[in-house]
Motif scaffolding. Structure first.
Motif, PDB file in Angstrom:
ATOM      1  N   SER A 242       0.842  -1.162   0.461  1.00 49.91           N
ATOM      2  CA  SER A 242       0.103   0.234  -0.145  1.00 49.91           C
ATOM      3  C   SER A 242       0.935   1.353  -0.345  1.00 49.91           C
ATOM      4  O   SER A 242       0.276   2.263  -0.398  1.00 49.91           O
ATOM      5  CB  SER A 242      -0.471  -0.412   1.637  1.00 49.91           C
ATOM      6  N   GLU A 254      -4.887   2.359   2.843  1.00 52.24           N
ATOM      7  CA  GLU A 254      -4.890   3.165   4.892  1.00 52.24           C
ATOM      8  C   GLU A 254      -3.245   2.122   4.883  1.00 52.24           C
ATOM      9  O   GLU A 254      -2.451   1.269   3.910  1.00 52.24           O
ATOM     10  CB  GLU A 254      -5.604   1.816   5.072  1.00 52.24           C
ATOM     11  N   THR A 261      -3.638  -4.909   7.072  1.00 51.48           N
ATOM     12  CA  THR A 261      -4.178  -3.411   7.413  1.00 51.48           C
ATOM     13  C   THR A 261      -5.250  -3.286   5.691  1.00 51.48           C
ATOM     14  O   THR A 261      -6.147  -2.642   6.180  1.00 51.48           O
ATOM     15  CB  THR A 261      -3.143  -2.684   6.898  1.00 51.48           C
ATOM     16  N   THR A 262      -4.532  -3.461   5.084  1.00 48.97           N
ATOM     17  CA  THR A 262      -5.368  -3.805   4.018  1.00 48.97           C
ATOM     18  C   THR A 262      -6.506  -5.133   3.408  1.00 48.97           C
ATOM     19  O   THR A 262      -6.080  -6.590   3.528  1.00 48.97           O
ATOM     20  CB  THR A 262      -4.258  -3.665   2.055  1.00 48.97           C
ATOM     21  N   ASP A 282      -3.344  -2.760  -5.891  1.00 50.07           N
ATOM     22  CA  ASP A 282      -3.241  -3.293  -4.158  1.00 50.07           C
ATOM     23  C   ASP A 282      -3.714  -4.381  -3.653  1.00 50.07           C
ATOM     24  O   ASP A 282      -4.969  -3.855  -3.331  1.00 50.07           O
ATOM     25  CB  ASP A 282      -2.992  -1.776  -3.252  1.00 50.07           C
TER      26      ASP A 282
END
Ligand SMILES: Nc1nc2c(ncn2[C@@H]2O[C@H](COP(=O)(O)OP(=O)(O)OP(=O)(O)O)[C@@H](O)[C@H]2O)c(=O)[nH]1
Ligand SMILES: [Mg+2]
Length: 452
Positions: A242, A254, A261-262, A282
């Motif tokens: 990311s 993010e 996180t993703t 991503d």
């Protein structure tokens, strides 16, 4: 084969050799880390890796690392200290990439026995690909998720042939596979404007049916969305995918120092000076066993299927999901990612691929990179030290390997240029093949005309 792009780290172009694996008798590329997987040295080595949030909520805290490692980690590590939070409690976002629908074609109209009139056919249900449409919007607009086409008109004295029922058109996003309830693919909608007949309307009543109408086709279908992007970022969690996307495009994904996180794919565009745009996806991080759907692997891996190029992103300091799972060096992560792709769908390895080695700003990075380079050049010296489970059957043929740092910006421009070059080369190759096919077609049709 492996080719290193010019970088400020090395300043030279380096060609790596492929190697021959005695294990499976195939040509392989890669290396074996000289760092043993256990013992004090390995512990220190591990300590140098970015401390991260683990899958089950534990953390590999910097405070647990030995003092030498902590010193070496220094500021950079402290900056990216673990943040334990409720991220894993989040749902898989509100991004929807699979939707189950009920579709039914309209019933036909009644025939007219006395005058031999034929009822109108029931309407059909169509899926039509349309830019801007999302599965989420379909769900929001039609919470019942039922699509039924109109009934055919009855035959009457005024109109012996009844009118066809109204078709029902469902606008779906491009990149949809239509599956039946058993998971079998029955259709695909890739480009805007493409149509798929989801349920055919029933025939109107006629002599053949004793003037009784037929019901329309009814079934449950799944809309399975796979992102279509030029390049897909593939890597273990926390590798910096990311961060990279945010660096090369306007996207604002993010970014945080914990795994996963993703949680939903995110798209960004690389814009070049000549206005060329390259779409980059991503994707959420993969973990070991992703091909068996561990860590929702299937949900993420399926998006890789439709990206034209793969860009593997690895953390030069390696990867460890939690202190309960094994530490993997950068090279092991490359092999493991390859293995996950291969086990999910072998064809993925035939896609053009690039490798970005991230976090080159870390204090340990240059040493690790040199070590990785040695291993890549003479992998046979290290291969026997690798565990069997890490080695894939086949390998990805990386077009280029680019060391980068999304913090300092090192290698980012080279990476953008490499991505562009690789896509251009591929497009050129496709054009060439298309031209050859056309020529062959012209040639054969010309010969046939001469014979005639
Ligand atoms: N030192 C250093 N840290 C980086 C670099 N790039 C990213 N990071 C840090 O690595 C952590 C993970 O970055 P992300 O971009 O969220 O990683 P990701 O691969 O998208 O992770 P997932 O979404 O969990 O798969 C963050 O704390 C980033 O700040 C880099 O070049 N150098
Ligand atoms: Mg991410």
């Amino acid at each position: 084969m492996f080719r290193w792009a010019d970088t400020s780290v090395h300043g030279t172009t380096h060609i790596c050799k492929p190697f021959f694996s005695s294990r499976n008798g195939r040509e392989m590329q890669g290396c074996k880390p000289s760092t043993p997987g256990a013992g004090r040295a390995a512990h220190a080595y591990r300590g140098l890796t970015s401390p991260r949030r683990c899958g089950d909520g534990d953390c590999w805290r910097l405070s647990r690392a030995p003092p030498a490692a902590r010193r070496a980690w220094g500021e950079a590590g402290a900056r990216s200290m673990v943040r334990c939070g409720g991220a894993l409690l989040r749902r898989y976002g509100n991004f929807i990439d699979d939707l189950r629908l009920y579709v039914r074609g309209g019933t036909g109209g009644m025939g007219y026995p006395r005058l031999g009139g034929e009822g109108g056919r029931g309407g059909d249900v169509w899926f039509v690909a349309q830019e801007g449409s999302t599965l989420k919007s379909i769900k929001a607009r039609y919470p019942q998720k039922r699509f039924v086409a109109g009934t055919g008109a009855n035959s009457s004295v005024k109109a012996l042939k009844g009118e066809k029922g109204k078709d029902c058109e469902v606008h779906v996003p491009p990149g949809i596979s239509v599956l039946d309830d058993d998971g079998k693919k029955i259709g695909e909608l890739n480009g805007a404007g493409e149509r798929f007949l989801a349920a055919r309307g029933g025939l109107g009543g006629s002599l053949a049916t004793n003037f009784l109408p037929c019901k329309g086709q009814r079934r449950i279908v799944h809309l399975d969305l796979k992102l279509i992007a030029d390049v897909g970022l593939v890597g273990f969690p926390n590798a910096g995918k990311s961060s990279l996307l945010s660096k090369i495009s306007q996207a604002k994904p993010e970014i945080a120092n914990y795994a996963f996180t993703t949680i939903q794919p995110e798209l960004g565009k690389i814009m070049y000076e000549d206005f060329k745009q390259i779409l980059v996806a991503d994707l959420p991080g993969l973990i070991e066993g992703a091909h068996q759907n561990k860590g929702r692997g299937h949900k993420f891996l399926k998006h890789v299927e439709r990206t034209k190029h793969l860009l593997l992103v690895v953390d030069i300091s390696g990867f460890q999901l939690s202190n309960k799972t094994q530490f993997r060096t950068a090279f092991e992560t490359v092999l493991l990612l390859t293995k996950e792709l291969e086990l999910y769908n072998e064809e993925l390895l035939t896609k053009p691929a690039l490798l970005a080695i991230n976090k080159m700003d870390l204090p340990c990075a240059k040493d690790n990179l040199n070590e990785l380079m040695k291993q890549l050049q003479n992998p046979e010296d290290f291969l026997h030290l690798l565990e069997e489970e890490v080695i894939p059957e086949n390998t990805v043929d990386f077009r280029e390997i680019i060391p980068i740092s999304t913090y300092t910006g090192e290698g980012i421009e080279e990476l953008k240029a490499c991505v562009r070059r690789s896509l251009d080369e591929e497009a050129e190759q496709e054009n060439e093949e298309y031209r050859k096919k056309k020529l062959l077609l012209l040639h054969t049709s010309g010969e046939q005309m001469n014979k005639g």
